[in-house]
Design a protein around this motif. Sequence first.
Motif, mmCIF file in Angstrom:
data_model
loop_
_atom_site.group_PDB
_atom_site.id
_atom_site.type_symbol
_atom_site.label_atom_id
_atom_site.label_comp_id
_atom_site.label_asym_id
_atom_site.label_seq_id
_atom_site.Cartn_x
_atom_site.Cartn_y
_atom_site.Cartn_z
ATOM 1 N N ILE A 12 34.693 -26.164 0.824
ATOM 2 C CA ILE A 12 34.693 -24.203 1.364
ATOM 3 C C ILE A 12 33.129 -24.084 1.541
ATOM 4 O O ILE A 12 33.266 -23.089 1.921
ATOM 5 C CB ILE A 12 34.036 -23.704 -0.838
ATOM 6 C CG1 ILE A 12 32.933 -24.812 -1.458
ATOM 7 C CG2 ILE A 12 35.429 -24.074 -2.107
ATOM 8 C CD1 ILE A 12 32.210 -24.012 -2.612
ATOM 9 N N THR A 13 32.635 -25.695 2.265
ATOM 10 C CA THR A 13 31.628 -25.484 2.901
ATOM 11 C C THR A 13 32.320 -26.173 4.064
ATOM 12 O O THR A 13 33.408 -26.438 4.789
ATOM 13 C CB THR A 13 30.456 -26.303 2.759
ATOM 14 O OG1 THR A 13 30.896 -27.632 2.584
ATOM 15 C CG2 THR A 13 30.047 -25.662 0.923
ATOM 16 N N CYS A 33 43.304 -27.740 2.491
ATOM 17 C CA CYS A 33 43.194 -26.423 1.994
ATOM 18 C C CYS A 33 41.157 -26.569 2.172
ATOM 19 O O CYS A 33 40.235 -26.271 1.490
ATOM 20 C CB CYS A 33 43.210 -25.983 0.121
ATOM 21 S SG CYS A 33 43.220 -24.360 -0.509
ATOM 22 N N VAL A 34 41.410 -25.133 3.049
ATOM 23 C CA VAL A 34 39.358 -24.253 3.635
ATOM 24 C C VAL A 34 39.909 -22.740 3.883
ATOM 25 O O VAL A 34 41.288 -22.438 4.036
ATOM 26 C CB VAL A 34 38.924 -25.396 4.735
ATOM 27 C CG1 VAL A 34 38.904 -27.214 4.314
ATOM 28 C CG2 VAL A 34 40.422 -24.874 6.016
ATOM 29 N N ALA A 35 38.416 -22.599 3.103
ATOM 30 C CA ALA A 35 38.813 -21.298 3.865
ATOM 31 C C ALA A 35 38.622 -21.073 5.565
ATOM 32 O O ALA A 35 38.514 -22.080 6.298
ATOM 33 C CB ALA A 35 36.945 -20.798 4.333
ATOM 34 N N ASP A 36 39.350 -19.646 5.787
ATOM 35 C CA ASP A 36 40.475 -19.955 6.930
ATOM 36 C C ASP A 36 39.129 -20.168 8.374
ATOM 37 O O ASP A 36 39.201 -20.096 9.503
ATOM 38 C CB ASP A 36 40.554 -18.609 6.811
ATOM 39 C CG ASP A 36 40.112 -17.287 7.260
ATOM 40 O OD1 ASP A 36 38.905 -17.327 6.952
ATOM 41 O OD2 ASP A 36 40.407 -16.203 6.782
ATOM 42 N N LYS A 37 38.093 -19.670 8.001
ATOM 43 C CA LYS A 37 37.139 -19.335 8.804
ATOM 44 C C LYS A 37 36.749 -20.581 9.376
ATOM 45 O O LYS A 37 36.031 -21.526 10.800
ATOM 46 C CB LYS A 37 36.028 -19.301 8.516
ATOM 47 C CG LYS A 37 34.978 -19.287 7.380
ATOM 48 C CD LYS A 37 33.721 -18.995 6.664
ATOM 49 C CE LYS A 37 33.049 -19.308 4.641
ATOM 50 N NZ LYS A 37 31.948 -18.384 5.319
ATOM 51 N N ALA A 51 45.141 -22.280 4.712
ATOM 52 C CA ALA A 51 43.718 -21.252 4.810
ATOM 53 C C ALA A 51 43.901 -20.428 4.455
ATOM 54 O O ALA A 51 44.442 -19.123 4.661
ATOM 55 C CB ALA A 51 43.532 -20.761 6.683
ATOM 56 N N TYR A 52 42.343 -19.925 3.444
ATOM 57 C CA TYR A 52 42.990 -18.666 2.263
ATOM 58 C C TYR A 52 41.889 -17.776 3.144
ATOM 59 O O TYR A 52 40.995 -18.338 3.098
ATOM 60 C CB TYR A 52 42.209 -19.003 0.997
ATOM 61 C CG TYR A 52 41.057 -20.011 1.200
ATOM 62 C CD1 TYR A 52 39.425 -18.932 0.527
ATOM 63 C CD2 TYR A 52 40.613 -21.241 0.676
ATOM 64 C CE1 TYR A 52 38.338 -19.896 0.174
ATOM 65 C CE2 TYR A 52 39.608 -21.974 0.749
ATOM 66 C CZ TYR A 52 38.694 -20.905 0.624
ATOM 67 O OH TYR A 52 37.732 -21.617 0.124
ATOM 68 N N SER A 53 41.569 -16.518 2.350
ATOM 69 C CA SER A 53 40.500 -15.232 3.545
ATOM 70 C C SER A 53 39.905 -14.822 1.494
ATOM 71 O O SER A 53 38.961 -13.935 2.043
ATOM 72 C CB SER A 53 41.711 -14.504 4.147
ATOM 73 O OG SER A 53 41.817 -13.841 3.086
ATOM 74 N N PHE A 56 37.659 -18.361 -3.616
ATOM 75 C CA PHE A 56 37.907 -19.208 -3.804
ATOM 76 C C PHE A 56 38.544 -19.815 -4.710
ATOM 77 O O PHE A 56 39.795 -20.186 -5.252
ATOM 78 C CB PHE A 56 36.713 -20.576 -3.295
ATOM 79 C CG PHE A 56 37.707 -21.548 -3.322
ATOM 80 C CD1 PHE A 56 38.161 -22.750 -3.354
ATOM 81 C CD2 PHE A 56 36.320 -22.510 -4.255
ATOM 82 C CE1 PHE A 56 38.861 -23.542 -2.894
ATOM 83 C CE2 PHE A 56 36.899 -23.880 -4.701
ATOM 84 C CZ PHE A 56 38.457 -25.029 -3.929
ATOM 85 N N GLU A 59 42.286 -19.436 -5.699
ATOM 86 C CA GLU A 59 43.171 -20.244 -4.928
ATOM 87 C C GLU A 59 43.534 -21.468 -5.796
ATOM 88 O O GLU A 59 44.499 -22.420 -5.924
ATOM 89 C CB GLU A 59 42.643 -21.346 -3.711
ATOM 90 C CG GLU A 59 42.108 -20.053 -2.518
ATOM 91 C CD GLU A 59 43.243 -19.265 -2.069
ATOM 92 O OE1 GLU A 59 44.899 -20.357 -1.680
ATOM 93 O OE2 GLU A 59 43.076 -18.578 -1.937
#
Length: 247
Positions: A12-13, A33-37, A51-53, A56, A59
């Motif tokens: 997540i970081t 699995c990571v944040a889209d950024k 990638a999730y937006s 968290f 998910e």
Amino acid sequence: MNTPVRVALVAITKHGAQQTADLARQMPEASVCVADKFAPLMAGLSNPVRAYSGPFRDEIGALMADFDQVVFFVSLGAVVRLIAPHLKSKDEDPGVLVVDDAAQFVIPVLSGHVGGANAMAEHVAALLGATAVLTTASDVGKTIPVDILGRELGWKVEAPKINITRVSAHVVNGEPIALVQEAGSPHWWTRPTPLPANIHTFTRFADVDLAQFKAVLWITDAEVPVERWTALPERLVVYRPPCADVA
């Protein structure tokens, strides 16, 4: 044929995502699995990237349902709080692991034995040059894991859950245990050290003086009569090797 283990590597970081990418290169079969950024940090990987937006926490349900092993590059406390609403039972929950921020330790959090998190922790630790922090008594004590004995050989455990619980306690507490092997491959003990001194092996159930042992582990293809279960209340666990598994 063994079903492939579905593994998710989660961060997540930015730093966690970089660590995830490093591990993913060594585990091409794993999903990420990571944040889209942070998705651009996964460029060049052959791994599937999720990638999730949104938040968290949204998910977690899908990760717990879709994967057999979930490796979090997230703090232990956060992971415990995130997975808590999604827990079902040790027979259903996936293995959950946490890697610390310095990638020095890999900690199985959930489903160490039945879910395979302990074995996955040792695998991930070897890839990272880290230490697997195992807290399951049978792993720490290098003794028999009653609930999964012979699983990698296709053996099936046959016993009420209370038997497995009670017998597991007797094993890790060093009580005298009779292990009777009348069927199956003899190559089930894979540790480099000998069997613990409290485990006494036999090739026939008839040779066991039941009064001398706290519990019996019986590897057999024979029928177990009701009377035998009754005579050994909460003391007997039976293992069934595949028909083709010969000693």
